[in-house]
Write an enzyme that holds these catalytic residues in place. Structure first.
Site, PDB file in Angstrom:
ATOM      1  N   CYS A  88     -24.315   4.321 -15.226  1.00  0.00           N
ATOM      2  CA  CYS A  88     -23.345   5.399 -15.031  1.00  0.00           C
ATOM      3  C   CYS A  88     -23.940   6.761 -15.369  1.00  0.00           C
ATOM      4  CB  CYS A  88     -22.105   5.140 -15.887  1.00  0.00           C
ATOM      5  SG  CYS A  88     -20.830   6.398 -15.708  1.00  0.00           S
ATOM      6  N   ASP A 141      -9.269   5.780  -2.590  1.00  0.00           N
ATOM      7  CA  ASP A 141      -8.092   6.246  -3.308  1.00  0.00           C
ATOM      8  C   ASP A 141      -8.540   6.950  -4.579  1.00  0.00           C
ATOM      9  OD1 ASP A 141      -8.806   4.213  -5.084  1.00  0.00           O
ATOM     10  OD2 ASP A 141      -6.745   3.509  -5.339  1.00  0.00           O
ATOM     11  N   CYS A 153     -17.320  -1.942 -19.060  1.00  0.00           N
ATOM     12  CA  CYS A 153     -17.710  -1.655 -17.682  1.00  0.00           C
ATOM     13  C   CYS A 153     -18.982  -2.414 -17.310  1.00  0.00           C
ATOM     14  CB  CYS A 153     -17.934  -0.153 -17.501  1.00  0.00           C
ATOM     15  SG  CYS A 153     -18.439   0.294 -15.820  1.00  0.00           S
ATOM     16  N   CYS A 168     -12.250   2.117 -15.736  1.00  0.00           N
ATOM     17  CA  CYS A 168     -12.695   3.499 -15.580  1.00  0.00           C
ATOM     18  C   CYS A 168     -11.478   4.401 -15.342  1.00  0.00           C
ATOM     19  CB  CYS A 168     -13.679   3.592 -14.421  1.00  0.00           C
ATOM     20  SG  CYS A 168     -14.609   5.141 -14.358  1.00  0.00           S
ATOM     21  N   TYR A 218      -5.842   6.869   4.489  1.00  0.00           N
ATOM     22  CA  TYR A 218      -6.026   5.879   3.422  1.00  0.00           C
ATOM     23  C   TYR A 218      -5.306   4.577   3.749  1.00  0.00           C
ATOM     24  CZ  TYR A 218      -5.272   3.034  -0.578  1.00  0.00           C
ATOM     25  OH  TYR A 218      -5.191   1.927  -1.385  1.00  0.00           O
ATOM     26  N   GLU A 269       0.822  -1.208   0.000  1.00  0.00           N
ATOM     27  CA  GLU A 269       0.000   0.000   0.000  1.00  0.00           C
ATOM     28  C   GLU A 269       0.858   1.260   0.000  1.00  0.00           C
ATOM     29  OE1 GLU A 269      -3.052   0.427  -0.551  1.00  0.00           O
ATOM     30  OE2 GLU A 269      -3.753  -1.635  -0.452  1.00  0.00           O
TER      31      GLU A 269
END
Length: 314
Positions: free
Chosen positions: A212, A141, A206, A196, A123, A40
């Site tokens: 969307c 994120d 998608c 995306c 985060y 991370e």
């Protein structure tokens, strides 16, 4: 959005993830919390393809926090290589030291306790709590924010920095059960990374294209123009070139050598740094920029200055 609509999004996106997720070592069941924490930190502002080899080398060398804590922080900086933003290496070393000193060598298993580690912010604490320990945490994120912005608000891009409204939206979309929330966080993040994307999104691939808001609105242009980060000629480029010299050197490098570059000033133990040194001075950076960049490295703890010269921190 209505609860049944949100449930449909959960089902479609997590099903897509189950079929399309990249196989990454930090997602494997045998990867412990330390490996996830390292991943991370490394993945912040750095693509997976660059992180993979460095992460693997780190985990072979330092499979547990105690192994890293036992070495000088400069070794972490050296092993960081060219991932960029090398202060992250110092933060990982400081976190490993705190894990050993305050947590019995084990990565803390809650968001609140993770936040006590040096260099671990909101985060990272949420991501490690979720992905390493299965906690229900809101992980947000850049990829997740972009999916949320397009899917729900109809904007091409999220705000330039995280807003309270974006956090409220993320919280409202999070499944109520622990396992579902972990899967959702990982799936939305992967959707943003692979489909995306910020540029040239693959909307036809998608799983929620029909839902969307951005697509329904005709895919409007972003409400601001993203500013790319410059590199050539910047202090960041010079800092990176200086760090390359210090990583390759087996001992201190004379400060004058870094700032002016005459070969007759090379100490014998610095011979390995001659290649990066040539690259540094090929930049033809003005003396004041070299001075400023070196002073910044010293100030940030990425280098140390002694009578023998400049080196990575001990």
């Amino acid at each position: 959005m209505e609860p049944d609509q949100i449930l449909q999004l959960h089902t479609r996106i997590t099903s897509w993830f189950a079929d399309n997720a990249r196989r990454l070592p930090w997602r494997e069941p045998d990867c412990g919390a330390w490996g996830i924490l390292v991943s991370e930190v490394m993945l912040q502002q750095t693509p997976v393809v660059r992180v993979l080899p460095v992460w693997q080398e780190w985990m072979e060398r330092w499979p547990e926090p105690g192994a890293l804590a036992a070495e000088a922080s400069g070794e972490a900086v050296r092993a960081w290589g060219r991932l960029g933003y090398p202060r992250r290496a110092l933060r990982l070393h400081a976190a490993a030291t705190a894990i050993v000193a305050d947590h019995g060598g084990k990565v803390p298993d809650t968001y609140a306790r993770l936040l006590t580690l040096p260099g671990v912010g909101d985060y990272t604490a949420a991501a490690v709590a979720a992905f390493a320990f299965g906690r229900r945490e809101t992980v947000v994120d850049t990829n997740i924010r972009r999916v949320h912005a397009r899917l729900v608000t109809g904007n091409a891009l999220p705000s330039q920095s995280l807003t309270a409204a974006e956090m409220r939206l993320a919280v409202s979309l999070l499944p109520v059960d622990d396992a579902g929330s972990v899967a959702w966080n990982a799936a939305v993040m992967e959707l943003g990374a692979l489909v995306c994307t910020a540029r040239s999104p693959r909307c036809d691939d998608c799983p929620v294209q029909a839902d969307c808001a951005w697509v329904r609105a005709g895919r409007p242009e972003p409400h601001y123009v993203p500013k790319g980060q410059s590199w050539h000629g910047t202090d960041r480029q010079v800092r990176g070139a200086l760090m390359a010299v210090l990583r390759e050197a087996e001992g201190p490098v004379l400060r004058e050598l870094l700032l002016t570059g005459p070969v007759d000033l090379v100490a014998p133990e610095a011979d390995a740094a001659l290649g990066p040194l040539a690259a540094l001075h090929a930049l033809a950076a003005p003396p004041e920029q070299l001075e400023r960049a070196l002073d910044g490295l010293l100030r940030d703890g990425l280098a140390e200055l002694s009578d023998a010269g400049v080196r990575l921190p001990a």
